[in-house]
Design a protein around this motif. Sequence first.
Motif, mmCIF file in Angstrom:
data_model
loop_
_atom_site.group_PDB
_atom_site.id
_atom_site.type_symbol
_atom_site.label_atom_id
_atom_site.label_comp_id
_atom_site.label_asym_id
_atom_site.label_seq_id
_atom_site.Cartn_x
_atom_site.Cartn_y
_atom_site.Cartn_z
ATOM 1 N N SER A 1 -2.367 1.922 14.987
ATOM 2 C CA SER A 1 -2.696 1.038 16.107
ATOM 3 C C SER A 1 -3.921 1.537 16.870
ATOM 4 N N ARG A 2 -3.953 2.839 17.154
ATOM 5 C CA ARG A 2 -5.065 3.397 17.939
ATOM 6 C C ARG A 2 -6.385 3.312 17.176
ATOM 7 N N PHE A 3 -6.354 3.648 15.883
ATOM 8 C CA PHE A 3 -7.585 3.590 15.092
ATOM 9 C C PHE A 3 -8.114 2.155 15.015
ATOM 10 N N ALA A 4 -7.216 1.196 14.843
ATOM 11 C CA ALA A 4 -7.652 -0.197 14.762
ATOM 12 C C ALA A 4 -8.243 -0.664 16.083
ATOM 13 N N ARG A 5 -7.621 -0.238 17.187
ATOM 14 C CA ARG A 5 -8.075 -0.690 18.498
ATOM 15 C C ARG A 5 -9.406 -0.032 18.890
ATOM 16 N N VAL A 6 -9.421 1.313 18.852
ATOM 17 C CA VAL A 6 -10.615 2.027 19.314
ATOM 18 C C VAL A 6 -11.759 1.882 18.313
ATOM 19 N N GLY A 7 -11.433 1.868 17.029
ATOM 20 C CA GLY A 7 -12.465 1.741 16.004
ATOM 21 C C GLY A 7 -12.872 0.315 15.722
ATOM 22 N N ARG A 8 -12.242 -0.645 16.417
ATOM 23 C CA ARG A 8 -12.530 -2.076 16.228
ATOM 24 C C ARG A 8 -12.450 -2.428 14.735
ATOM 25 N N ALA A 9 -11.356 -2.008 14.124
ATOM 26 C CA ALA A 9 -11.211 -2.103 12.678
ATOM 27 C C ALA A 9 -10.035 -2.991 12.284
ATOM 28 N N LEU A 10 -10.100 -3.488 11.058
ATOM 29 C CA LEU A 10 -8.989 -4.207 10.461
ATOM 30 C C LEU A 10 -8.045 -3.207 9.790
ATOM 31 N N VAL A 11 -6.774 -3.566 9.686
ATOM 32 C CA VAL A 11 -5.799 -2.760 8.958
ATOM 33 C C VAL A 11 -5.521 -3.455 7.635
ATOM 34 N N VAL A 12 -5.992 -2.848 6.549
ATOM 35 C CA VAL A 12 -5.891 -3.451 5.218
ATOM 36 C C VAL A 12 -5.044 -2.545 4.325
ATOM 37 N N PRO A 13 -3.836 -2.955 3.963
ATOM 38 C CA PRO A 13 -2.978 -2.121 3.106
ATOM 39 C C PRO A 13 -3.355 -2.265 1.628
ATOM 40 N N TYR A 14 -2.963 -1.253 0.865
ATOM 41 C CA TYR A 14 -3.084 -1.373 -0.592
ATOM 42 C C TYR A 14 -1.965 -0.575 -1.254
ATOM 43 N N THR A 15 -1.631 -0.959 -2.469
ATOM 44 C CA THR A 15 -0.626 -0.252 -3.261
ATOM 45 C C THR A 15 -1.153 -0.028 -4.671
ATOM 46 N N VAL A 16 -0.557 0.935 -5.357
ATOM 47 C CA VAL A 16 -0.899 1.225 -6.749
ATOM 48 C C VAL A 16 0.404 1.285 -7.535
ATOM 49 N N ARG A 17 0.525 0.419 -8.515
ATOM 50 C CA ARG A 17 1.742 0.337 -9.332
ATOM 51 C C ARG A 17 1.472 0.880 -10.728
ATOM 52 N N ARG A 18 2.262 1.840 -11.156
ATOM 53 C CA ARG A 18 2.210 2.324 -12.541
ATOM 54 C C ARG A 18 2.983 1.331 -13.410
ATOM 55 N N LEU A 19 2.323 0.724 -14.375
ATOM 56 C CA LEU A 19 2.939 -0.323 -15.165
ATOM 57 C C LEU A 19 3.954 0.259 -16.158
ATOM 58 N N GLU A 20 5.072 -0.417 -16.284
ATOM 59 C CA GLU A 20 6.177 0.101 -17.085
ATOM 60 C C GLU A 20 5.856 0.186 -18.569
ATOM 61 N N ASP A 21 4.932 -0.648 -19.051
ATOM 62 C CA ASP A 21 4.623 -0.641 -20.482
ATOM 63 C C ASP A 21 3.635 0.449 -20.872
ATOM 64 N N GLY A 22 3.242 1.290 -19.911
ATOM 65 C CA GLY A 22 2.342 2.396 -20.218
ATOM 66 C C GLY A 22 0.899 1.985 -20.425
ATOM 67 N N SER A 23 0.540 0.764 -20.007
ATOM 68 C CA SER A 23 -0.823 0.276 -20.227
ATOM 69 C C SER A 23 -1.790 0.657 -19.110
ATOM 70 N N GLY A 24 -1.262 1.211 -18.014
ATOM 71 C CA GLY A 24 -2.145 1.612 -16.921
ATOM 72 C C GLY A 24 -1.573 1.273 -15.559
ATOM 73 N N TYR A 25 -2.420 0.764 -14.655
ATOM 74 C CA TYR A 25 -2.049 0.604 -13.258
ATOM 75 C C TYR A 25 -2.586 -0.708 -12.694
ATOM 76 N N LEU A 26 -1.873 -1.218 -11.719
ATOM 77 C CA LEU A 26 -2.340 -2.372 -10.966
ATOM 78 C C LEU A 26 -2.565 -1.933 -9.530
ATOM 79 N N VAL A 27 -3.798 -2.050 -9.070
ATOM 80 C CA VAL A 27 -4.146 -1.757 -7.676
ATOM 81 C C VAL A 27 -4.203 -3.093 -6.948
#
Length: 321
Positions: free
Chosen positions: A226-252
Amino acid sequence: MEKPHFRAALLHPRYWLTWLLFGLWYLVAQLPYRWQLSIGRVLGRAMLHLAPSRRLIAERNLALCFPEWSAAERESLLRRNFESNGIALMETGMAWFRSSAWLRQRFTIEGLEHLQDPAARGQGVVMLAMHFTTLEIGAQFMSLSHPVDGMYRPHKNAVYDYMQRKGRERHGEDSEVFQRKDVRGMLRALKRGRAVWYAPDQDYGIKQGVFAPLFGQQAATVTGTSRFARVGRALVVPYTVRRLEDGSGYLVKVYPPIGEIPSGDELRDAMLVNQFVESRIRELPEQYMWVHRRFKTRPPGEAGIYDGVRKRKKKRRRDRR
């Protein structure tokens, strides 16, 4: 923060074993990807028996967060989670020792426009990360996709600290690194329109936070988002990284900004963060870091969650040369 530099003191005999282990780690990282996944699973199964304190912490976290599950279901999740932790060790080697071209072949990314659009407007972004077991390799995927600055905590072993810095910064030449306590540096970067990596989903005590609901528990939650977004005038953008079950790599996956943050109410913002974190964990519980003491800080009058779990002794830090 200055780039890491090699110095003669790192060749001191007390570090020879560390260098040897890093050499072995480097060699293992050159193996085919699917071989490393298999090795990681074996390591994870071994950790399940060789790290009883971590197992007990994970068991209590799972019982607390999934009371509606049967004991057999939680035990199955526990096994898969430790396998995921073992794979994470392999992924750290991949992130630190494999080439950018090799890493690019291992992931696809969705939603990158949620970072590119603010950058084009000169607006900063708090990249909301979470402590999934893919955290280390996921940070490298992000640095290969968009300039991202990071928070950094020095390691007490000088060689490990040097190799960690080198490994993390090798794919992001346009990225900056801040000491975890360098709040001013992070705010300056946000005001310059940078994207800064930040993971608020661990228990850092209540001094800089509030108690906010997480899996039905009042969890100590830092209000830095909250403080970083307010003082830094920034957006809060989440991200996740999923390890794919078939062993083919990752989805970001980069999500749209959490537009309600900052709301002007730090408790409300902490609740929004925890709601988002909980939703992502429920989607992929086997890949979350359940071995951390997420609920160690309790509200007044409530019993400790990890009572009886042996704590790791803190070693005195040697002066760096």
